[in-house]
Design a protein around this motif. Sequence first.
Motif, PDB file in Angstrom:
ATOM      1  N   PHE A 261       0.800  -1.228   0.000  1.00 47.46           N
ATOM      2  CA  PHE A 261       0.000   0.000   0.000  1.00 47.46           C
ATOM      3  C   PHE A 261       0.836   1.284   0.000  1.00 47.46           C
ATOM      4  CE2 PHE A 261       0.897  -0.482   4.470  1.00 47.46           C
ATOM      5  CZ  PHE A 261       0.979   0.817   4.943  1.00 47.46           C
ATOM      6  N   PHE A 262       1.966   1.277   0.719  1.00 49.09           N
ATOM      7  CA  PHE A 262       2.690   2.537   0.893  1.00 49.09           C
ATOM      8  C   PHE A 262       3.305   3.023  -0.430  1.00 49.09           C
ATOM      9  CE2 PHE A 262       6.716   4.779   1.680  1.00 49.09           C
ATOM     10  CZ  PHE A 262       6.195   5.936   2.218  1.00 49.09           C
ATOM     11  N   THR A 263       4.076   2.126  -1.068  1.00 45.25           N
ATOM     12  CA  THR A 263       4.705   2.528  -2.335  1.00 45.25           C
ATOM     13  C   THR A 263       3.637   2.810  -3.391  1.00 45.25           C
ATOM     14  OG1 THR A 263       6.743   1.351  -1.810  1.00 45.25           O
ATOM     15  CG2 THR A 263       6.349   1.800  -4.122  1.00 45.25           C
ATOM     16  N   LYS A 264       2.578   2.024  -3.345  1.00 48.58           N
ATOM     17  CA  LYS A 264       1.491   2.253  -4.305  1.00 48.58           C
ATOM     18  C   LYS A 264       0.958   3.688  -4.167  1.00 48.58           C
ATOM     19  CE  LYS A 264      -2.944   0.224  -5.449  1.00 48.58           C
ATOM     20  NZ  LYS A 264      -3.866  -0.834  -5.052  1.00 48.58           N
ATOM     21  N   LYS A 265       0.821   4.114  -2.931  1.00 47.78           N
ATOM     22  CA  LYS A 265       0.321   5.475  -2.715  1.00 47.78           C
ATOM     23  C   LYS A 265       1.330   6.508  -3.234  1.00 47.78           C
ATOM     24  CE  LYS A 265      -1.700   8.644   0.552  1.00 47.78           C
ATOM     25  NZ  LYS A 265      -0.805   9.739   0.152  1.00 47.78           N
ATOM     26  N   GLN A 266       2.623   6.253  -2.980  1.00 42.83           N
ATOM     27  CA  GLN A 266       3.647   7.189  -3.470  1.00 42.83           C
ATOM     28  C   GLN A 266       3.578   7.308  -4.993  1.00 42.83           C
ATOM     29  OE1 GLN A 266       5.670   8.786  -1.130  1.00 42.83           O
ATOM     30  NE2 GLN A 266       4.209   7.683   0.153  1.00 42.83           N
ATOM     31  N   LEU A 267       3.496   6.157  -5.647  1.00 44.18           N
ATOM     32  CA  LEU A 267       3.492   6.173  -7.117  1.00 44.18           C
ATOM     33  C   LEU A 267       2.217   6.819  -7.654  1.00 44.18           C
ATOM     34  CD1 LEU A 267       5.003   2.708  -8.162  1.00 44.18           C
ATOM     35  CD2 LEU A 267       6.153   4.771  -7.405  1.00 44.18           C
ATOM     36  N   THR A 268       1.118   6.563  -6.963  1.00 38.74           N
ATOM     37  CA  THR A 268      -0.145   7.162  -7.393  1.00 38.74           C
ATOM     38  C   THR A 268      -0.056   8.686  -7.265  1.00 38.74           C
ATOM     39  OG1 THR A 268      -1.242   5.183  -6.587  1.00 38.74           O
ATOM     40  CG2 THR A 268      -2.656   7.065  -7.070  1.00 38.74           C
ATOM     41  N   ASP A 269       0.486   9.157  -6.141  1.00 43.03           N
ATOM     42  CA  ASP A 269       0.624  10.609  -5.943  1.00 43.03           C
ATOM     43  C   ASP A 269       1.512  11.241  -7.016  1.00 43.03           C
ATOM     44  OD1 ASP A 269      -0.942  10.283  -3.762  1.00 43.03           O
ATOM     45  OD2 ASP A 269       0.631  10.620  -2.262  1.00 43.03           O
ATOM     46  N   LEU A 270       2.509  10.492  -7.452  1.00 43.07           N
ATOM     47  CA  LEU A 270       3.422  11.030  -8.470  1.00 43.07           C
ATOM     48  C   LEU A 270       2.889  10.837  -9.893  1.00 43.07           C
ATOM     49  CD1 LEU A 270       6.751   9.698  -6.958  1.00 43.07           C
ATOM     50  CD2 LEU A 270       6.245  12.099  -7.363  1.00 43.07           C
ATOM     51  N   GLY A 271       1.747  10.157  -9.994  1.00 31.36           N
ATOM     52  CA  GLY A 271       1.143   9.929 -11.322  1.00 31.36           C
ATOM     53  C   GLY A 271       1.878   8.885 -12.139  1.00 31.36           C
ATOM     54  N   ILE A 272       2.600   7.982 -11.478  1.00 23.24           N
ATOM     55  CA  ILE A 272       3.342   6.969 -12.253  1.00 23.24           C
ATOM     56  C   ILE A 272       2.913   5.545 -11.912  1.00 23.24           C
ATOM     57  CG2 ILE A 272       5.368   8.408 -12.711  1.00 23.24           C
ATOM     58  CD1 ILE A 272       6.770   7.147 -10.363  1.00 23.24           C
ATOM     59  N   MET A 273       1.820   5.404 -11.178  1.00 19.63           N
ATOM     60  CA  MET A 273       1.311   4.069 -10.871  1.00 19.63           C
ATOM     61  C   MET A 273       0.574   3.553 -12.112  1.00 19.63           C
ATOM     62  SD  MET A 273       0.885   1.646  -8.572  1.00 19.63           S
ATOM     63  CE  MET A 273       0.005   0.120  -8.839  1.00 19.63           C
ATOM     64  N   PRO A 274       0.967   2.379 -12.625  1.00 17.20           N
ATOM     65  CA  PRO A 274       0.261   1.876 -13.803  1.00 17.20           C
ATOM     66  C   PRO A 274      -1.167   1.483 -13.458  1.00 17.20           C
ATOM     67  CG  PRO A 274       1.765   0.215 -12.937  1.00 17.20           C
ATOM     68  CD  PRO A 274       1.980   1.445 -12.122  1.00 17.20           C
ATOM     69  N   GLU A 275      -1.996   1.463 -14.476  1.00 11.36           N
ATOM     70  CA  GLU A 275      -3.383   1.060 -14.248  1.00 11.36           C
ATOM     71  C   GLU A 275      -3.438  -0.444 -13.968  1.00 11.36           C
ATOM     72  OE1 GLU A 275      -5.981   1.304 -17.598  1.00 11.36           O
ATOM     73  OE2 GLU A 275      -7.728   0.804 -16.340  1.00 11.36           O
ATOM     74  N   VAL A 276      -4.115  -0.794 -12.898  1.00 12.59           N
ATOM     75  CA  VAL A 276      -4.314  -2.211 -12.588  1.00 12.59           C
ATOM     76  C   VAL A 276      -5.807  -2.480 -12.758  1.00 12.59           C
ATOM     77  CG1 VAL A 276      -4.073  -4.014 -10.832  1.00 12.59           C
ATOM     78  CG2 VAL A 276      -2.420  -2.116 -10.911  1.00 12.59           C
ATOM     79  N   THR A 277      -6.163  -3.185 -13.822  1.00 15.99           N
ATOM     80  CA  THR A 277      -7.585  -3.409 -14.080  1.00 15.99           C
ATOM     81  C   THR A 277      -8.122  -4.477 -13.121  1.00 15.99           C
ATOM     82  OG1 THR A 277      -7.200  -5.201 -15.634  1.00 15.99           O
ATOM     83  CG2 THR A 277      -7.197  -2.957 -16.547  1.00 15.99           C
ATOM     84  N   ALA A 278      -9.440  -4.580 -13.072  1.00 20.41           N
ATOM     85  CA  ALA A 278     -10.062  -5.598 -12.213  1.00 20.41           C
ATOM     86  C   ALA A 278      -9.625  -6.988 -12.667  1.00 20.41           C
ATOM     87  CB  ALA A 278     -11.579  -5.462 -12.273  1.00 20.41           C
TER      88      ALA A 278
END
Length: 484
Positions: A261-278
């Motif tokens: 969760f933590f790194t995911k949040k960092q990457l999301t905030d930076l706009g570099i988290m890839p899309e993970v579809t359902a």
Amino acid sequence: KLDNFPKDFLWGASSAAYQIEGAANEDGKGPSIWDKYTHEKGNTYKDTNGDVAIDHYHHYKEDVELMAKMGLKAYRFSVAWSRIIPDGKGKVNPKGIEFYHNLIKDLRDHNIEPVLTMYHWDLPLNLQEKYQGWESRETIKAFRKYAQVLYREFGDEVKYWVTINEQNVFTSMGYRWGTHPPKKHDIKAMFLANHHVNIANALVVKDFHQMVPDGLIGPSFGYGPVYPKTCDPNDVLAALNAQDFNDNWWLDVYCRGKYPFFTKKQLTDLGIMPEVTAEDQKILEDPEAYPDYLGINYYHGGTVQQNRLEKQVDDQKDERKFNKVDPYLMQPKGDKAQNPEVPMFNNVENQYVDKTKWGWEIDPTGMRIALREIYEKYQLPIMITENGLGALDIVKDGKINDTYRINYLKDHVKAMKEAITDGVDLIGYCAWSFTDLLSWLNGYSKRYGFVYVDQNDNENGSLKRIPKASFSWYKQVIASDGND
Ligand code: BGP
């Protein structure tokens, strides 16, 4: 008192196709991204390439003979995808299939357990040039097809399988630092490619469980424990961040189907988290897609402190200007590439451990720590799929007296023994490497093998194999179940 290693412990050694095989254009093999990369000027040390390497393709019988002489119980090698399917996704090349059947048969005839790696970085060039390699979902499809060919061909002959070698290393080097193909400096592309590799890994593990029910499969992950520089709680926090970013980011996905969760949040905030579809999430979280064991490549750990850049800026009351330049997207070169500044932590030197000539820390206790951490967290059997010392070996009177390598390996064998005594389920050890081979970026002078290969700068050497002092030492270790 330390217990001995289990009787069936897999004492082994490792290699990878591009680093040993040579025969780059023979018998229908297609080009890989590494064939192209090493032929472009300036990409590798002295522009060395794997066209000939140690010519294992033609010398495999001699090499297996040496393994048998040593008493090796397991041999980890990789299959060159473009030898099996030259363009990555089309027709199968029977000559390629034949080569690996011969190799595996030869190993089996000498009672050596084959450990087969499906992907050790040599992506078929066509997939890169036509579809952008791992940045495209086409490559997931192609990898799945390739894996199924391997399961059908070798499923009866091979028990231990490795899906992907050091996903953390090849995605970072290839897409973030630009030091491996496809030579990009694009962290967003890195996380996207990495996500696709995760999907590919999960799908082929699931297929494996259906097609090779008696086999065991897992990734080989390059793991190092992370130490805080001091007991300043901020450094401890930085170490936690680094562990999340360097290790959990991959292992949690393999074993739990979830990004931490933590790194995911960092990457999301930076706009570099890839899309993970359902659909992706379903694939990753399917227990059938979880590994049966974990391959761990252990060379060294890392040490971090809190991000001083942020702090400095803070101290100067500089309105945190620095944060406006996205530190993730900086493209450091040279030394800085080895010591990147990221907002979650800074890498620093560890003053308590020695280093090799190439600056790699020598830290056997770190191996025990790594084994304990991983086993505690994921409760899976572990195989060390790589560990070894790169050195400039010297031939004197026809002999190579590599006591430094013996000392290095001895300390790591001891660390494994201690980890087993601690309760870790360790099933094998494949030292890197059996013979000398091509070091991806360091040419042929950085040697790791138990067997010296007279390389003489690639093309002109005799390729004569000479067992080093470490060969006899390891032979004794194997014969005595870990006591030398
Ligand atoms: C690992 C790779 C191996 C091998 C080893 C030594 O990361 O999986 O293929 O190359 O490192 O690395 P080097 O040759 O750079 O010293």
